[in-house]
Scaffold this active site. Structure first.
Site, PDB file in Angstrom:
ATOM      1  N   ASN A   9       1.297  -0.811   0.392  1.00 41.29           N
ATOM      2  CA  ASN A   9      -0.099   0.172  -0.007  1.00 41.29           C
ATOM      3  C   ASN A   9       0.739   1.106  -0.080  1.00 41.29           C
ATOM      4  O   ASN A   9       1.753   1.468   1.126  1.00 41.29           O
ATOM      5  CB  ASN A   9      -0.809  -0.262   1.356  1.00 41.29           C
ATOM      6  CG  ASN A   9      -1.515   1.675   1.395  1.00 41.29           C
ATOM      7  OD1 ASN A   9      -1.243   1.729   0.091  1.00 41.29           O
ATOM      8  ND2 ASN A   9      -2.190   1.082   2.668  1.00 41.29           N
ATOM      9  N   LYS A  11       0.001   3.928  -0.329  1.00 45.78           N
ATOM     10  CA  LYS A  11      -0.709   5.607   0.366  1.00 45.78           C
ATOM     11  C   LYS A  11      -0.682   6.507  -0.843  1.00 45.78           C
ATOM     12  O   LYS A  11      -0.575   6.424  -1.981  1.00 45.78           O
ATOM     13  CB  LYS A  11      -0.123   6.007   2.160  1.00 45.78           C
ATOM     14  CG  LYS A  11      -0.300   4.367   2.769  1.00 45.78           C
ATOM     15  CD  LYS A  11       0.059   4.544   4.078  1.00 45.78           C
ATOM     16  CE  LYS A  11      -0.509   3.493   5.064  1.00 45.78           C
ATOM     17  NZ  LYS A  11      -0.328   3.257   6.035  1.00 45.78           N
ATOM     18  N   GLU A  97      -6.835   4.730   7.938  1.00 49.14           N
ATOM     19  CA  GLU A  97      -6.836   6.207   7.677  1.00 49.14           C
ATOM     20  C   GLU A  97      -7.812   7.081   6.997  1.00 49.14           C
ATOM     21  O   GLU A  97      -8.368   8.000   6.916  1.00 49.14           O
ATOM     22  CB  GLU A  97      -5.751   5.986   6.678  1.00 49.14           C
ATOM     23  CG  GLU A  97      -4.485   6.204   7.403  1.00 49.14           C
ATOM     24  CD  GLU A  97      -3.395   5.843   6.656  1.00 49.14           C
ATOM     25  OE1 GLU A  97      -2.937   5.657   5.831  1.00 49.14           O
ATOM     26  OE2 GLU A  97      -2.501   5.439   7.338  1.00 49.14           O
ATOM     27  N   SER A 213       3.808  -1.504  10.518  1.00 50.14           N
ATOM     28  CA  SER A 213       5.261  -1.524  10.807  1.00 50.14           C
ATOM     29  C   SER A 213       5.745  -2.958  10.048  1.00 50.14           C
ATOM     30  O   SER A 213       6.164  -3.626  11.538  1.00 50.14           O
ATOM     31  CB  SER A 213       5.223  -1.729  12.398  1.00 50.14           C
ATOM     32  OG  SER A 213       4.636  -0.027  12.552  1.00 50.14           O
ATOM     33  N   GLY A 235       4.454   1.789   4.382  1.00 47.41           N
ATOM     34  CA  GLY A 235       6.118   2.650   4.397  1.00 47.41           C
ATOM     35  C   GLY A 235       7.327   1.408   3.572  1.00 47.41           C
ATOM     36  O   GLY A 235       7.680   1.735   2.888  1.00 47.41           O
TER      37      GLY A 235
HETATM   38  P1  13P Z   1       3.106   0.576   7.119  1.00 51.92           P
HETATM   39  O1  13P Z   1       3.445  -0.695   7.401  1.00 51.92           O
HETATM   40  O2  13P Z   1       3.556   1.794   7.145  1.00 51.92           O
HETATM   41  O3  13P Z   1       3.121   0.679   9.663  1.00 51.92           O
HETATM   42  O4  13P Z   1       1.664   0.891   7.053  1.00 51.92           O
HETATM   43  C1  13P Z   1       0.694  -0.018   7.464  1.00 51.92           C
HETATM   44  C2  13P Z   1      -0.418   0.120   6.599  1.00 51.92           C
HETATM   45  O5  13P Z   1      -1.195   0.895   7.070  1.00 51.92           O
HETATM   46  C3  13P Z   1      -0.914  -0.669   5.025  1.00 51.92           C
HETATM   47  O6  13P Z   1      -1.984  -1.012   4.710  1.00 51.92           O
END
Ligand code: 13P
Length: 260
Positions: A9, A11, A97, A213, A235
């Site tokens: 993802n 984002k 989110e 994470s 991330g």
């Molecule tokens: P992180 O891996 O940055 O914690 O994000 C997780 C996430 O929201 C994947 O959709």
């Protein structure tokens, strides 16, 4: 055994140039995936470019959100039909989110999930509790509510076409992942609910991913848990080497030979 699935993802990250470069590095790093499926979810703007990079490769394309109508006066929205037209095979719905920053509610998540199914897309339904909810002992209540509402009105067969991601809000982007035991507990609970909503046989086929994470150094122990069928990665999916490291760890689950 359910094949592991790794979903990236991205984002709201990536110009066209950056998206092309990242997708190319991931594609070139995963020539022949064994025991693992990989899907990249870039921002809407980069979907056609990434589709081009991934054409002919075993890596799938997905989107991060969708509306539930096919067309109409919905400024700023993108329909599942448009995503299918671009070659997407999966769409994330109900990410925390979206719930947190855009006020998305369960009823909308349900409409999105059903619209995705109607257009031949695989919905990836996200559920997860906040830190406060966990402290108050509400983890199971919260994820149960989100799962039941998200899957409302979905037939057992269609339920078998869905993917679920457990993403505790406190673990997203914080560097603090749920422990394999914490995640397994929730995954097991969710699978029990899926059995109730569909059947034990169907529930056994549904992949439940963990997100929050996930990094190359914790992916192995998470994905080794029998109830954890892969990961939804934020991330770490923005760096090709980190994401490829996670893919390798997940592929090693169940003894499959990691192959790039
Ligand atoms: P992180 O891996 O940055 O914690 O994000 C997780 C996430 O929201 C994947 O959709």
């Amino acid at each position: 055994m359910r094949a592991a699935l790794l979903v990236a993802n991205w984002k709201m990250h990536g110009t066209l140039g950056e998206a092309r470069a990242l997708a190319t590095s991931v594609r070139d790093g995963i020539k022949r995936p064994r025991g693992v499926e990989v899907v990249l979810c870039p921002p809407f703007t980069a979907l056609p470019a990434v589709a081009e990079v991934l054409a002919g490769s075993p890596i799938g394309l997905g989107a991060q959100n969708c509306h539930w109508e096919v067309t109409g006066a919905f400024t700023g929205e993108v329909s599942p039909a448009m995503l299918a037209d671009l070659g997407c095979r999966l769409v994330i719905v109900g990410h925390s989110e979206r719930r947190q920053h855009f006020g998305e509610i369960d009823a909308q998540v349900n409409l999105k999930l059903r619209a995705a199914l109607a257009h031949g897309l695989t919905p990836l339904l996200c559920v997860g509790e906040s830190a406060d909810e966990r402290r108050q002992g509400l983890t199971f209540t919260v994820v149960e509510g989100q799962l039941r509402a998200g899957l409302g009105g979905v037939s057992p067969d269609d339920l078998g076409r869905c993917i679920v991601a457990y993403e505790p809000v406190w673990a997203i982007g914080t560097g603090v992942n749920a422990t394999p035991t914490q995640a397994s507990e929730v995954h097991g609970y969710l699978r029990g609910l899926l059995s109730e909503l569909a059947s034990k046989e169907i529930a056994e086929t549904v992949r439940i991913l963990y997100g929050g994470s996930v990094k190359p150094d914790n992916a192995g122990e998470l994905c080794r848990e029998p109830e954890i069928d892969g990961a939804l990665v934020g991330g770490a999916s923005l760096q090709a080497q980190a994401f490829l490291g996670i893919v390798r760890k997940a592929a090693a689950r169940g003894g499959a030979t990691p192959k790039e």
